[in-house]
Design a protein around this motif. Structure first.
Motif, PDB file in Angstrom:
ATOM      1  N   ALA A 131      -1.652   8.291  -2.029  1.00  0.00           N
ATOM      2  CA  ALA A 131      -1.755   9.963  -1.534  1.00  0.00           C
ATOM      3  C   ALA A 131      -0.358  10.706  -1.620  1.00  0.00           C
ATOM      4  CB  ALA A 131      -2.395   9.817  -0.457  1.00  0.00           C
ATOM      5  N   ALA A 168      -7.293  11.632  -0.160  1.00  0.00           N
ATOM      6  CA  ALA A 168      -6.936  11.671  -1.406  1.00  0.00           C
ATOM      7  C   ALA A 168      -7.090  13.238  -2.037  1.00  0.00           C
ATOM      8  CB  ALA A 168      -8.152  11.127  -2.544  1.00  0.00           C
ATOM      9  N   THR A 217      -9.834   3.493  -5.489  1.00  0.00           N
ATOM     10  CA  THR A 217      -9.713   2.624  -4.391  1.00  0.00           C
ATOM     11  C   THR A 217     -10.831   1.578  -4.073  1.00  0.00           C
ATOM     12  OG1 THR A 217      -8.919   2.698  -2.162  1.00  0.00           O
ATOM     13  CG2 THR A 217     -10.501   4.522  -2.905  1.00  0.00           C
ATOM     14  N   SER A 239     -10.445   8.258   3.858  1.00  0.00           N
ATOM     15  CA  SER A 239      -9.888   7.938   2.488  1.00  0.00           C
ATOM     16  C   SER A 239     -10.063   8.939   1.482  1.00  0.00           C
ATOM     17  CB  SER A 239     -10.004   6.334   2.058  1.00  0.00           C
ATOM     18  OG  SER A 239      -9.655   5.465   2.784  1.00  0.00           O
ATOM     19  N   LEU A 262      -5.179   4.138  -4.589  1.00  0.00           N
ATOM     20  CA  LEU A 262      -4.977   4.952  -3.504  1.00  0.00           C
ATOM     21  C   LEU A 262      -3.896   4.417  -2.745  1.00  0.00           C
ATOM     22  CD1 LEU A 262      -5.344   7.488  -1.553  1.00  0.00           C
ATOM     23  CD2 LEU A 262      -7.271   6.474  -0.819  1.00  0.00           C
ATOM     24  N   GLU A 263      -4.076   2.895  -2.535  1.00  0.00           N
ATOM     25  CA  GLU A 263      -3.155   2.214  -1.671  1.00  0.00           C
ATOM     26  C   GLU A 263      -2.634   1.073  -2.363  1.00  0.00           C
ATOM     27  OE1 GLU A 263      -4.578   1.021   2.051  1.00  0.00           O
ATOM     28  OE2 GLU A 263      -4.610   2.981   2.656  1.00  0.00           O
ATOM     29  N   MET A 287      -8.050   9.297  -8.451  1.00  0.00           N
ATOM     30  CA  MET A 287      -7.777   7.998  -7.607  1.00  0.00           C
ATOM     31  C   MET A 287      -8.676   7.172  -7.513  1.00  0.00           C
ATOM     32  SD  MET A 287      -5.040   8.539  -5.715  1.00  0.00           S
ATOM     33  CE  MET A 287      -3.911   9.875  -5.143  1.00  0.00           C
ATOM     34  N   PHE A 328     -12.446  11.238  -7.405  1.00  0.00           N
ATOM     35  CA  PHE A 328     -11.928  10.011  -6.451  1.00  0.00           C
ATOM     36  C   PHE A 328     -13.310   9.108  -6.799  1.00  0.00           C
ATOM     37  CE2 PHE A 328     -13.375   7.537  -2.873  1.00  0.00           C
ATOM     38  CZ  PHE A 328     -11.753   7.161  -2.320  1.00  0.00           C
TER      39      PHE A 328
END
Length: 454
Positions: free
Chosen positions: A386, A418, A407, A414, A378-379, A405, A426
């Motif tokens: 995103a 997503a 993370t 968060s 995600l980051e 995703m 997720f």
């Protein structure tokens, strides 16, 4: 491996018995052909060493009788006769190889290894592996996570017995037959203790999953290495976490912006490998660095993180899903350790995996790979997962591509971010091991079903 030696010369019997035992073979001895015939037909052996000139039944006649009774194991003739006619006669009787006396012990051992390999349905490996465990059959060296593991001769024989026969269940009596000679048959309690000792040594070396599982009422078998990908990657990278914390500590002092990125990556990697508390500490360090707090607030957390890494990670049992029809997965993460873990997990299920660590190569790799599912962090530094997910959804070609995703973040914001960007699923990095592969498989299957229905 168990060998039947049929030889009437006591000096040769003693020499060969000691030599073969030293090389982790179990030896039974018959000093005449009739006894040899009885043992070979009533017991299970991997190879027969047969002298030609033995009493009661000579070697040629014994070899012929064994083959007439469908005895399929390799037979190696030992003979003082070196004429071509004698050699041809022995081979025609059903022997697989011959060695004339006197012979070098090193040559005998090499011929035995060759015959045992030849007896396999496919080329037998010289190194047996199970996760991070490696057994070199030629040197008899055992390694776990690249570190030597000292085993007794019987522990070594037990280990190789199961590694050579991964699909077979052995009862205690069958283990006794394979590991001990007829003259030294122990009780079944000895087998139980031997298995306990082997399990204890493997656990002390760092193996988290029992190599051998008990099949109640039947015996023991080699556990299917369902989490071998995890164990292999864990063993490979576990020792690197401490050095990464040391590097983080240096970056905090000299390069705080880089330290924040390293703390972020470390939080994800630690969570993926079962260090959930360590992951939370690294996440707290990242937030303090982003907020530019003083080092006096961060230093205690560094000490806590180092302490957590001295503890074993949480053991997570992974259920291996059945292999799916060939599918392609594209992984995007800035941390090499996490990429290796995810890739090994997916490859173990027969999936084709392409990993991308540098986001600038994302679009080119996506076009070339044309994956069936996209998995990304995600980051990442200089890239928001995103936003990248949102960009993918704007392309007609990738509008229906399943996106998952992953993370280290666990907050509701968060998760909402997503899904709002168009992610189909997720998953927290602390839950990667038990949940990751089933979720990827589910997305692939669901996508294929939708394609058929449309």
């Amino acid at each position: 491996m168990k060998i039947l030696l049929i030889e009437d010369d006591s000096a040769i019997v003693e020499l060969l018995s000691e030599t073969l035992t030293a090389h982790h073979y179990t030896i039974d001895v018959a000093t005449d052909g009739q006894t040899g015939l009885t043992l070979a037909t009533d017991w299970e052996y991997d190879l027969v060493l047969l002298d030609l000139l033995i009493p009661r039944i000579d070697g040629i006649a014994l070899c012929q009788q064994l083959r007439s009774q469908q005895f399929q194991k390799p037979i190696l003739l030992l003979t003082a006769k070196d004429s071509s006619a004698d050699i041809v006669k022995g081979l025609d009787a059903g022997a697989d190889d011959y060695l004339t006396k006197p012979f070098e012990l090193s040559e005998l051992l090499a011929r035995i290894r060759a015959l045992l390999r030849r007896g396999e349905t496919k080329l037998a490996p010289t190194v047996l592996t199970w996760g991070a465990l490696q057994v070199n059959l030629e040197s008899a060296q055992v390694l776990y996570a690249e570190q030597p593991l000292a085993l007794s001769p019987k522990e070594y024989s037990l280990l190789t017995l199961f590694l050579r026969n991964p699909q077979r269940t052995f009862s205690r009596s069958e283990i006794i037959d394979r590991l001990w000679s007829i003259d030294a048959c122990p009780g079944e309690g000895t087998v139980t203790n031997l298995i306990k000792d082997l399990r204890r040594k493997l656990k002390t070396a760092g193996m988290q999953t029992d190599l051998l599982e008990t099949v109640y009422g039947m015996g023991y078998r080699l556990r299917s290495p369902e989490s071998s990908a995890i164990q292999t990657v864990l063993a490979r990278y576990q020792k690197t976490f401490a050095s990464r914390v040391d590097r983080l500590e240096q970056d905090i002092q000299f390069n705080p912006s880089k330290a924040a990125q390293e703390a972020h990556k470390l939080a994800g990697a630690l969570g993926s490998f079962g260090y959930e508390i360590g992951s939370k500490i690294a996440r707290s360090i990242e937030h303090l660095l982003i907020e530019e707090r003083s080092r006096s607030q961060i230093t205690p957390l560094i000490a806590q993180l180092k302490q957590e890494l001295t503890k074993p990670p949480t053991q997570i049992n992974v259920t291996q899903p059945p292999q799916t029809q060939a599918a392609k997965v594209m992984l995007v993460d800035d941390d090499a350790v996490t990429l290796n873990l995810l890739s090994d997990l997916l490859c173990s299920c027969g999936l084709q995996v392409t990993s991308v660590q540098h986001p600038e190569k994302f679009w080119q790799t996506l076009s070339m790979t044309q994956p069936d599912v996209l998995v990304m962090d995600l980051e990442m530094p200089n890239l928001n997962g995103a936003e990248l997910c949102r960009d993918v959804r704007q392309h007609d070609r990738w509008r229906h591509l399943p996106i998952l995703m992953v993370t280290a973040h666990t907050d509701a914001r968060s998760i909402q971010q997503a899904f709002a960007a168009g992610a189909d699923d997720f998953i927290r990095k602390s839950l990667i091991q038990p949940e990751f592969v089933p979720r990827v498989m589910s997305r692939i299957d669901r996508s294929r079903l939708q394609a058929i229905q449309s």
